[in-house]
Design an enzyme around this catalytic site. Structure first.
Site, short mmCIF file in Angstrom:
data_model
loop_
_atom_site.label_atom_id
_atom_site.label_comp_id
_atom_site.label_asym_id
_atom_site.label_seq_id
_atom_site.Cartn_x
_atom_site.Cartn_y
_atom_site.Cartn_z
N ASP A 118 0.82 -1.27 0.01
CA ASP A 118 0.14 -0.05 -0.24
C ASP A 118 1.09 1.34 0.00
O ASP A 118 1.80 1.37 -0.82
CB ASP A 118 -1.01 -0.22 1.09
CG ASP A 118 -1.98 0.97 1.15
OD1 ASP A 118 -2.96 0.69 0.53
OD2 ASP A 118 -1.83 1.94 1.98
N ARG A 119 0.79 2.11 1.06
CA ARG A 119 1.65 3.40 1.07
C ARG A 119 3.03 2.93 0.89
O ARG A 119 3.67 3.57 0.36
CB ARG A 119 1.31 4.15 2.18
CG ARG A 119 -0.11 4.62 2.47
CD ARG A 119 -0.73 5.18 1.26
NE ARG A 119 -0.26 6.58 0.97
CZ ARG A 119 -0.37 7.22 0.11
NH1 ARG A 119 -1.05 6.76 -1.07
NH2 ARG A 119 0.18 8.45 -0.19
N HIS A 142 -11.09 8.26 -0.47
CA HIS A 142 -10.21 8.64 0.47
C HIS A 142 -9.14 9.50 -0.21
O HIS A 142 -8.68 10.27 0.53
CB HIS A 142 -9.73 7.63 1.38
CG HIS A 142 -8.83 6.60 0.90
ND1 HIS A 142 -9.47 5.90 -0.16
CD2 HIS A 142 -7.65 6.01 1.15
CE1 HIS A 142 -8.64 4.77 -0.56
NE2 HIS A 142 -7.61 4.94 0.12
N TYR A 190 -0.85 11.22 1.88
CA TYR A 190 -1.73 11.35 1.06
C TYR A 190 -1.76 12.53 -0.16
O TYR A 190 -1.87 12.40 -1.30
CB TYR A 190 -3.09 10.95 1.37
CG TYR A 190 -3.49 9.45 1.64
CD1 TYR A 190 -4.00 8.93 0.57
CD2 TYR A 190 -2.89 8.90 2.78
CE1 TYR A 190 -4.24 7.42 0.65
CE2 TYR A 190 -3.22 7.46 3.01
CZ TYR A 190 -3.71 6.77 1.87
OH TYR A 190 -4.11 5.54 2.34
N HIS A 207 -6.92 -7.02 0.69
CA HIS A 207 -6.05 -6.18 0.73
C HIS A 207 -4.88 -6.38 1.75
O HIS A 207 -3.57 -5.93 1.45
CB HIS A 207 -6.52 -4.78 0.91
CG HIS A 207 -5.61 -3.36 1.01
ND1 HIS A 207 -4.74 -3.25 -0.19
CD2 HIS A 207 -5.33 -2.65 1.74
CE1 HIS A 207 -3.93 -2.16 -0.01
NE2 HIS A 207 -4.26 -1.69 1.39
#
Length: 292
Positions: free
Chosen positions: A107-108, A152, A212, A272
């Protein structure tokens, strides 16, 4: 007491001016660094790290702005750029005695790993990215009503002072919604780990939003410049994803192949949070990568 990875030691390592990263370190042998995603901390790697530590030095940091790592105030566009966060990780590994290391991110963390692979090819021997697309491709495939899956991303792309108070009003509901919606096996994130994630996120709202926000700004600039100059990942690369291509209408392997010379792309049926839901599968894929 906050949960820890059993058998790992914890270090507070300075990596940049005024920034120290919290890192769990275990095992011995060639170094592997594991980067967590959102809305998590280094604890997401607890099962995978324990297995890899049998024959590797495994380093699991909290990213800048997350967990028990420092959370500098956003001061310009670079504070939470993936370029800056990738430089943190290279500095962390060097401080722990590793000039070269394998790197896996989820992910990030996968976006940080991707940037590290482009910016620091001399340091990254192998690269794994779990359940993301490169930033440019991510924005390109989100369109129409299908973009609602990434709502988001749009909220946290707004100017400072807009998303932060909205999230702070209902932090557990906000962050918990992703833990609930993105997991296929809720038992994979037990109550104590879930509570640790929510506490960590609750205490890091400005820095998480800044991370983000960077992905809707400076990270796009950096990735566009690299794509325009033909930059590619030269080390062996493994990508493991859910079948987002079928859901959103794109060819994931083709998108990743545009960035990587030596690519193995795998689709998983896990959710996920695959490192927690299917750790044996992730370990198998990572060990295969490390053998290339």
């Amino acid at each position: 007491m906050s949960p820890v990875i059993p058998g790992f030691t914890y270090h507070q390592v300075p990596v940049a001016d005024g920034v120290t990263l919290n890192a769990a370190v275990g095992g011995s042998g060639p170094a592997v660094v594991l980067l967590h995603g959102f809305p998590q901390t280094h604890l997401m790697w607890r099962h995978v790290a324990a297995d890899l530590a049998a024959d590797h030095t495994v380093i699991c940091p909290d990213l800048r702005g997350y967990g028990a790592s420092d959370k500098p105030a956003e001061n310009g566009t670079d504070t939470y750029s993936k370029r800056t966060m990738a430089a943190d990780i290279v500095a962390l590994a060097r401080a722990l005695g590793h000039e070269r290391f394998a790197l896996a991110g989820h992910d990030r963390g996968a976006l940080v790993a991707f940037r590290a692979g482009l910016d620091h090819p001399e340091a990254i021997t192998h690269l794994a990215c779990l359940d993301v697309l490169p930033t440019l491709d991510m924005w390109d495939v989100l369109h129409g009503v299908s973009a609602a899956v990434g709502w988001h991303l749009y909220l946290m792309a707004q100017p400072a002072g807009v998303p932060e108070p909205m999230i702070a009003a209902v932090p557990d509901a906000f962050f918990g919604s992703f833990l609930d919606q993105w997991v296929k096996d809720p038992a994979a994130i037990p109550a104590g780990i879930r509570a640790a994630y929510l506490t960590a996120c609750r205490e890091a709202i400005p820095s998480i939003v800044a991370d983000y926000r960077a992905s809707a700004g400076v990270d796009v600039t950096h990735d566009t410049a690299d794509r325009d100059r033909g930059a590619r990942l030269r080390m062996p690369v493994t990508v493991i994803q859910q079948d987002w291509g079928a859901a959103l209408g794109y060819d994931a392997t083709a998108l990743w192949s545009a960035w990587a010379d030596d690519l193995h792309h795998h689709t998983t049926i896990a959710g996920h949070f695959m490192a927690e839901e299917a750790p044996a599968e992730i370990v198998q894929r990572l060990r295969a990568l490390l053998a290339r």
